[in-house]
Design a protein around this motif. Structure first.
Motif, PDB file in Angstrom:
ATOM      1  N   ASN A  35      33.501  36.066  33.905  1.00 12.92           N
ATOM      2  CA  ASN A  35      34.617  36.808  34.490  1.00 12.92           C
ATOM      3  C   ASN A  35      35.168  37.829  33.513  1.00 12.92           C
ATOM      4  OD1 ASN A  35      34.481  35.462  36.901  1.00 12.92           O
ATOM      5  ND2 ASN A  35      35.988  33.905  36.351  1.00 12.92           N
ATOM      6  N   ALA A  36      35.240  37.425  32.245  1.00 13.49           N
ATOM      7  CA  ALA A  36      35.763  38.344  31.226  1.00 13.49           C
ATOM      8  C   ALA A  36      34.844  39.539  31.063  1.00 13.49           C
ATOM      9  CB  ALA A  36      35.924  37.609  29.897  1.00 13.49           C
ATOM     10  N   GLN A  37      33.520  39.255  31.066  1.00 13.48           N
ATOM     11  CA  GLN A  37      32.576  40.365  30.933  1.00 13.48           C
ATOM     12  C   GLN A  37      32.625  41.279  32.148  1.00 13.48           C
ATOM     13  OE1 GLN A  37      28.937  38.230  30.308  1.00 13.48           O
ATOM     14  NE2 GLN A  37      29.178  38.169  28.072  1.00 13.48           N
ATOM     15  N   THR A  38      32.749  40.683  33.346  1.00 11.06           N
ATOM     16  CA  THR A  38      32.843  41.478  34.566  1.00 11.06           C
ATOM     17  C   THR A  38      34.111  42.297  34.583  1.00 11.06           C
ATOM     18  OG1 THR A  38      31.603  39.814  35.773  1.00 11.06           O
ATOM     19  CG2 THR A  38      32.885  41.367  37.071  1.00 11.06           C
ATOM     20  N   LYS A  39      35.191  41.709  34.104  1.00  8.04           N
ATOM     21  CA  LYS A  39      36.478  42.394  34.101  1.00  8.04           C
ATOM     22  C   LYS A  39      36.447  43.628  33.219  1.00  8.04           C
ATOM     23  CE  LYS A  39      41.393  41.592  33.278  1.00  8.04           C
ATOM     24  NZ  LYS A  39      42.417  40.610  32.841  1.00  8.04           N
ATOM     25  N   ASP A  40      35.668  43.538  32.119  1.00  7.65           N
ATOM     26  CA  ASP A  40      35.626  44.637  31.164  1.00  7.65           C
ATOM     27  C   ASP A  40      34.543  45.660  31.500  1.00  7.65           C
ATOM     28  OD1 ASP A  40      36.350  42.401  28.398  1.00  7.65           O
ATOM     29  OD2 ASP A  40      37.707  43.506  29.739  1.00  7.65           O
ATOM     30  N   ASP A  41      33.787  45.425  32.537  1.00  4.47           N
ATOM     31  CA  ASP A  41      32.676  46.311  32.873  1.00  4.47           C
ATOM     32  C   ASP A  41      33.151  47.406  33.830  1.00  4.47           C
ATOM     33  OD1 ASP A  41      30.282  47.510  33.208  1.00  4.47           O
ATOM     34  OD2 ASP A  41      29.370  45.904  34.389  1.00  4.47           O
ATOM     35  N   PHE A  42      33.339  48.625  33.283  1.00  2.48           N
ATOM     36  CA  PHE A  42      33.798  49.751  34.098  1.00  2.48           C
ATOM     37  C   PHE A  42      32.655  50.702  34.437  1.00  2.48           C
ATOM     38  CE2 PHE A  42      37.500  48.234  31.825  1.00  2.48           C
ATOM     39  CZ  PHE A  42      38.503  48.272  32.771  1.00  2.48           C
ATOM     40  N   THR A  43      31.438  50.341  34.065  1.00  5.12           N
ATOM     41  CA  THR A  43      30.298  51.229  34.266  1.00  5.12           C
ATOM     42  C   THR A  43      30.042  51.482  35.752  1.00  5.12           C
ATOM     43  OG1 THR A  43      29.272  50.314  32.280  1.00  5.12           O
ATOM     44  CG2 THR A  43      27.866  51.594  33.764  1.00  5.12           C
ATOM     45  N   PRO A  44      29.969  52.748  36.178  1.00  4.25           N
ATOM     46  CA  PRO A  44      29.588  53.037  37.569  1.00  4.25           C
ATOM     47  C   PRO A  44      28.183  52.517  37.839  1.00  4.25           C
ATOM     48  CG  PRO A  44      30.542  54.976  36.510  1.00  4.25           C
ATOM     49  CD  PRO A  44      30.302  53.974  35.431  1.00  4.25           C
ATOM     50  N   LYS A  45      27.999  51.805  38.957  1.00  6.66           N
ATOM     51  CA  LYS A  45      26.715  51.211  39.283  1.00  6.66           C
ATOM     52  C   LYS A  45      26.244  51.672  40.662  1.00  6.66           C
ATOM     53  CE  LYS A  45      26.926  47.052  36.438  1.00  6.66           C
ATOM     54  NZ  LYS A  45      28.071  47.456  35.635  1.00  6.66           N
ATOM     55  N   LYS A  46      24.966  51.469  40.905  1.00  2.00           N
ATOM     56  CA  LYS A  46      24.354  51.868  42.169  1.00  2.00           C
ATOM     57  C   LYS A  46      25.108  51.242  43.344  1.00  2.00           C
ATOM     58  CE  LYS A  46      19.986  51.820  44.710  1.00  2.00           C
ATOM     59  NZ  LYS A  46      18.558  51.433  44.691  1.00  2.00           N
ATOM     60  N   GLY A  47      25.446  52.081  44.308  1.00  2.00           N
ATOM     61  CA  GLY A  47      26.174  51.623  45.481  1.00  2.00           C
ATOM     62  C   GLY A  47      27.657  51.917  45.450  1.00  2.00           C
ATOM     63  N   ASP A  48      28.194  52.220  44.269  1.00  2.00           N
ATOM     64  CA  ASP A  48      29.621  52.540  44.174  1.00  2.00           C
ATOM     65  C   ASP A  48      29.945  53.794  44.973  1.00  2.00           C
ATOM     66  OD1 ASP A  48      29.940  50.414  42.547  1.00  2.00           O
ATOM     67  OD2 ASP A  48      30.501  51.529  40.751  1.00  2.00           O
ATOM     68  N   LYS A  49      31.115  53.803  45.586  1.00  2.00           N
ATOM     69  CA  LYS A  49      31.610  54.975  46.313  1.00  2.00           C
ATOM     70  C   LYS A  49      33.016  55.277  45.827  1.00  2.00           C
ATOM     71  CE  LYS A  49      28.972  53.900  50.518  1.00  2.00           C
ATOM     72  NZ  LYS A  49      28.364  52.665  49.979  1.00  2.00           N
ATOM     73  N   SER A  50      33.357  56.557  45.778  1.00  2.00           N
ATOM     74  CA  SER A  50      34.693  56.950  45.336  1.00  2.00           C
ATOM     75  C   SER A  50      35.160  58.196  46.066  1.00  2.00           C
ATOM     76  CB  SER A  50      34.707  57.212  43.819  1.00  2.00           C
ATOM     77  OG  SER A  50      33.885  58.320  43.492  1.00  2.00           O
ATOM     78  N   VAL A  51      36.458  58.342  46.136  1.00  2.00           N
ATOM     79  CA  VAL A  51      37.084  59.552  46.679  1.00  2.00           C
ATOM     80  C   VAL A  51      38.098  60.042  45.660  1.00  2.00           C
ATOM     81  CG1 VAL A  51      36.755  59.014  49.108  1.00  2.00           C
ATOM     82  CG2 VAL A  51      38.786  58.163  47.933  1.00  2.00           C
ATOM     83  N   SER A  52      38.265  61.348  45.560  1.00  2.00           N
ATOM     84  CA  SER A  52      39.207  61.899  44.593  1.00  2.00           C
ATOM     85  C   SER A  52      39.897  63.135  45.147  1.00  2.00           C
ATOM     86  CB  SER A  52      38.499  62.248  43.278  1.00  2.00           C
ATOM     87  OG  SER A  52      37.527  63.268  43.482  1.00  2.00           O
ATOM     88  N   LEU A  53      41.073  63.371  44.631  1.00  2.00           N
ATOM     89  CA  LEU A  53      41.827  64.586  44.909  1.00  2.00           C
ATOM     90  C   LEU A  53      41.634  65.511  43.724  1.00  2.00           C
ATOM     91  CD1 LEU A  53      43.948  66.088  46.679  1.00  2.00           C
ATOM     92  CD2 LEU A  53      45.708  64.958  45.310  1.00  2.00           C
ATOM     93  N   ASN A  54      41.147  66.735  43.984  1.00  2.00           N
ATOM     94  CA  ASN A  54      40.781  67.657  42.913  1.00  2.00           C
ATOM     95  C   ASN A  54      41.760  68.826  42.838  1.00  2.00           C
ATOM     96  OD1 ASN A  54      38.554  65.980  42.874  1.00  2.00           O
ATOM     97  ND2 ASN A  54      37.199  67.456  43.850  1.00  2.00           N
ATOM     98  N   LEU A  55      42.348  68.995  41.680  1.00  2.00           N
ATOM     99  CA  LEU A  55      43.233  70.131  41.415  1.00  2.00           C
ATOM    100  C   LEU A  55      42.534  71.036  40.419  1.00  2.00           C
ATOM    101  CD1 LEU A  55      46.023  71.479  41.762  1.00  2.00           C
ATOM    102  CD2 LEU A  55      46.800  70.128  39.802  1.00  2.00           C
ATOM    103  N   GLY A  56      42.260  72.280  40.848  1.00  2.00           N
ATOM    104  CA  GLY A  56      41.498  73.168  39.986  1.00  2.00           C
ATOM    105  C   GLY A  56      42.005  74.590  39.979  1.00  2.00           C
ATOM    106  N   VAL A  57      41.192  75.456  39.393  1.00  2.00           N
ATOM    107  CA  VAL A  57      41.495  76.882  39.319  1.00  2.00           C
ATOM    108  C   VAL A  57      40.386  77.620  40.052  1.00  2.00           C
ATOM    109  CG1 VAL A  57      41.856  78.870  37.821  1.00  2.00           C
ATOM    110  CG2 VAL A  57      42.692  76.620  37.128  1.00  2.00           C
ATOM    111  N   GLY A  58      40.734  78.459  41.015  1.00  2.00           N
ATOM    112  CA  GLY A  58      39.770  79.180  41.833  1.00  2.00           C
ATOM    113  C   GLY A  58      40.391  79.436  43.187  1.00  2.00           C
ATOM    114  N   SER A  59      39.610  79.984  44.120  1.00  2.00           N
ATOM    115  CA  SER A  59      40.138  80.253  45.455  1.00  2.00           C
ATOM    116  C   SER A  59      38.994  80.457  46.426  1.00  2.00           C
ATOM    117  CB  SER A  59      41.038  81.498  45.459  1.00  2.00           C
ATOM    118  OG  SER A  59      40.278  82.658  45.214  1.00  2.00           O
TER     119      SER A  59
END
Length: 253
Positions: free
Chosen positions: A20-44
């Motif tokens: 559990n401790a090792q799993t808790k500390d594992d932040f590595t992105p792995k196959k199957g992971d999905k994410s969404v993000s809000l992007n603030l940038g420069v451009g138009s």
């Protein structure tokens, strides 16, 4: 016998806690992971105005690029780890605006001559529809750093943006809709860092070291006329920086 059972139980409990401790500390992105993000940038986005229909001469010039403007931009991104270290991404945005038409209101002037107290003429207000959108697709590879929560990534992307405005009024000068449109293509390299505040929350910064863009600008003052077009080619360096705040599914946990 009791000692042996207690020893086995302690060993099994320790193994579970360690896992559990090792799993808790594992932040590595792995196959199957999905994410969404809000992007603030420069451009138009690209986007141009529809021209007035009653001019005697028309001149246009395609924008050099809309990806390197110092104007804030906002969009959403979806990311999917399709392999051990590789992610596919898609991001974009859309905008639609409508200005309703208003009829002209004549005043009480005579032959265009005004005197004190006369009511002025109100010209018509043109009806306008304006859309803008962009779509970006890309792939990036993740690389571990010496910090457990920090990951470097690099890759490439292809983007398309489009902007169009149509103008029309109930007036003899408008023989159908007046149209102004612009679109652009971009191919760019991308580098960035992702920092996982927790397994579910991450913050990213990224930039395009080099990018090539091609843009086209078209206008058609009246229906039936040929398009007047202009295009441009451009290279950008260290352009379109972005700050991202995202949520990760971490489906492997």
């Amino acid at each position: 016998m009791l000692k042996r059972v207690l020893t086995i139980a302690i060993i099994m409990t320790g193994s579970v806690l360690l896992a559990n401790a090792q799993t808790k500390d594992d932040f590595t992105p792995k196959k199957g992971d999905k994410s969404v993000s809000l992007n603030l940038g420069v451009g138009s986005f690209v986007g141009m105005e529809a021209p007035a229909p009653d001019l005697s001469t028309y001149n246009i010039s395609a924008p050099q690029t809309s990806w390197f403007d110092k104007q804030l931009s906002l969009n959403f991104e979806f990311r999917w780890m399709f392999a051990k270290k590789w992610a596919l991404k898609a991001m974009g945005g859309f905008s639609f605006k409508h200005n309703p038409e208003y009829k002209a209101l004549p005043g009480n002037s005579t032959d265009g001559k005004f005197e004190t107290g006369d009511i002025p003429d109100y010209n018509f207000v043109t009806s306008k529809d304006k859309i803008k959108y962009s779509i970006v697709l890309g792939a990036e590879r993740y690389v571990k750093t010496k910090y457990d929560k920090l990951f470097f990534r690099y890759g490439g992307e292809f983007g398309f943006s489009y902007g169009k405005q149509e103008a029309k009024a109930n007036d003899e000068s408008y023989l159908g809709k007046s149209i102004g449109e612009a679109f652009g293509y971009r191919v760019a390299g991308v580098t960035g860092f992702d920092y996982f505040v927790s397994k579910a929350l991450f913050i990213s910064i990224e930039i395009r070291p080099i990018a090539y863009d091609y843009t086209v600008y078209n206008i058609r003052p009246q229906v039936g006329l040929k398009l007047l077009s202009s295009d441009s080619h451009g290279f950008d360096f260290l352009s379109n920086p972005m700050l991202k705040i995202g949520l990760d599914s971490k489906v492997h946990t």
